[in-house]
Design a protein around this motif. Structure first.
Motif, PDB file in Angstrom:
ATOM      1  N   ILE A  63      18.737  13.254  29.689  1.00  0.00           N
ATOM      2  CA  ILE A  63      20.059  13.882  29.673  1.00  0.00           C
ATOM      3  C   ILE A  63      20.386  14.368  28.272  1.00  0.00           C
ATOM      4  O   ILE A  63      20.903  15.473  28.092  1.00  0.00           O
ATOM      5  CB  ILE A  63      21.124  12.884  30.181  1.00  0.00           C
ATOM      6  N   LYS A  64      20.069  13.565  27.248  1.00  0.00           N
ATOM      7  CA  LYS A  64      20.334  13.964  25.865  1.00  0.00           C
ATOM      8  C   LYS A  64      19.528  15.205  25.496  1.00  0.00           C
ATOM      9  O   LYS A  64      20.032  16.101  24.825  1.00  0.00           O
ATOM     10  CB  LYS A  64      20.000  12.822  24.901  1.00  0.00           C
ATOM     11  N   GLU A  65      18.279  15.252  25.919  1.00  0.00           N
ATOM     12  CA  GLU A  65      17.442  16.415  25.621  1.00  0.00           C
ATOM     13  C   GLU A  65      18.012  17.675  26.284  1.00  0.00           C
ATOM     14  O   GLU A  65      18.029  18.746  25.694  1.00  0.00           O
ATOM     15  CB  GLU A  65      16.008  16.174  26.094  1.00  0.00           C
ATOM     16  N   GLU A  66      18.479  17.546  27.520  1.00  0.00           N
ATOM     17  CA  GLU A  66      19.055  18.691  28.210  1.00  0.00           C
ATOM     18  C   GLU A  66      20.323  19.162  27.502  1.00  0.00           C
ATOM     19  O   GLU A  66      20.559  20.369  27.363  1.00  0.00           O
ATOM     20  CB  GLU A  66      19.369  18.334  29.658  1.00  0.00           C
ATOM     21  N   LYS A  67      21.144  18.237  27.045  1.00  0.00           N
ATOM     22  CA  LYS A  67      22.369  18.606  26.333  1.00  0.00           C
ATOM     23  C   LYS A  67      22.045  19.320  25.032  1.00  0.00           C
ATOM     24  O   LYS A  67      22.721  20.280  24.660  1.00  0.00           O
ATOM     25  CB  LYS A  67      23.219  17.362  26.051  1.00  0.00           C
TER      26      LYS A  67
ATOM     27  N   SER B 112      21.325  26.816  23.059  1.00  0.00           N
ATOM     28  CA  SER B 112      21.465  28.120  23.714  1.00  0.00           C
ATOM     29  C   SER B 112      22.884  28.658  23.525  1.00  0.00           C
ATOM     30  O   SER B 112      23.072  29.858  23.352  1.00  0.00           O
ATOM     31  CB  SER B 112      21.114  28.028  25.191  1.00  0.00           C
ATOM     32  N   ARG B 113      23.872  27.794  23.512  1.00  0.00           N
ATOM     33  CA  ARG B 113      25.250  28.232  23.294  1.00  0.00           C
ATOM     34  C   ARG B 113      25.421  28.747  21.865  1.00  0.00           C
ATOM     35  O   ARG B 113      26.104  29.734  21.642  1.00  0.00           O
ATOM     36  CB  ARG B 113      26.229  27.088  23.548  1.00  0.00           C
TER      37      ARG B 113
ATOM     38  N   LYS C 189      23.164  30.103  19.990  1.00  0.00           N
ATOM     39  CA  LYS C 189      22.508  31.403  19.905  1.00  0.00           C
ATOM     40  C   LYS C 189      23.402  32.490  20.498  1.00  0.00           C
ATOM     41  O   LYS C 189      23.537  33.571  19.949  1.00  0.00           O
ATOM     42  CB  LYS C 189      21.166  31.375  20.621  1.00  0.00           C
ATOM     43  N   LYS C 190      24.036  32.198  21.617  1.00  0.00           N
ATOM     44  CA  LYS C 190      24.919  33.171  22.246  1.00  0.00           C
ATOM     45  C   LYS C 190      26.119  33.453  21.349  1.00  0.00           C
ATOM     46  O   LYS C 190      26.518  34.590  21.182  1.00  0.00           O
ATOM     47  CB  LYS C 190      25.402  32.660  23.608  1.00  0.00           C
ATOM     48  N   ASN C 191      26.695  32.402  20.759  1.00  0.00           N
ATOM     49  CA  ASN C 191      27.855  32.582  19.884  1.00  0.00           C
ATOM     50  C   ASN C 191      27.489  33.394  18.652  1.00  0.00           C
ATOM     51  O   ASN C 191      28.262  34.239  18.210  1.00  0.00           O
ATOM     52  CB  ASN C 191      28.437  31.226  19.464  1.00  0.00           C
ATOM     53  N   CYS C 192      26.325  33.141  18.077  1.00  0.00           N
ATOM     54  CA  CYS C 192      25.903  33.887  16.897  1.00  0.00           C
ATOM     55  C   CYS C 192      25.740  35.364  17.232  1.00  0.00           C
ATOM     56  O   CYS C 192      26.184  36.221  16.479  1.00  0.00           O
ATOM     57  CB  CYS C 192      24.588  33.339  16.350  1.00  0.00           C
TER      58      CYS C 192
END
Length: 69
Positions: free
Chosen positions: A43-47, A53-54, A56-59
């Motif tokens: 679960i930690k790895e998925e988070k 990815s978020r 990267k999208k924000n940048c």
């Protein structure tokens, strides 16, 4: 001296006892902490992946805003 239960009743009582005993032994010899640790790690790895990815999208969105100005 008569038995208090019929053969069929005794069979069900013994079957229930055996099943209960098996579940008890299984709960003693399995270690739920190890399974929980593995699940928590996944679960930690998925988070972490989602956060990356978020970011990267924000940048990329910020770069587009700067270019538009």
């Amino acid at each position: 001296m008569e038995l208090p239960f019929t053969n069929l009743e005794m069979a069900f009582i013994l079957l229930a006892f055996v099943i209960f005993s098996l579940f008890t032994v299984a709960s003693i010899y399995t270690n739920p902490d190890e399974r929980n640790e593995e699940e928590e790690y996944q679960i930690k790895e998925e988070k972490k992946k989602i956060k990356k990815s978020r970011k990267k999208k924000n940048c990329s969105e910020e770069e587009h805003k700067i270019e538009a100005i």
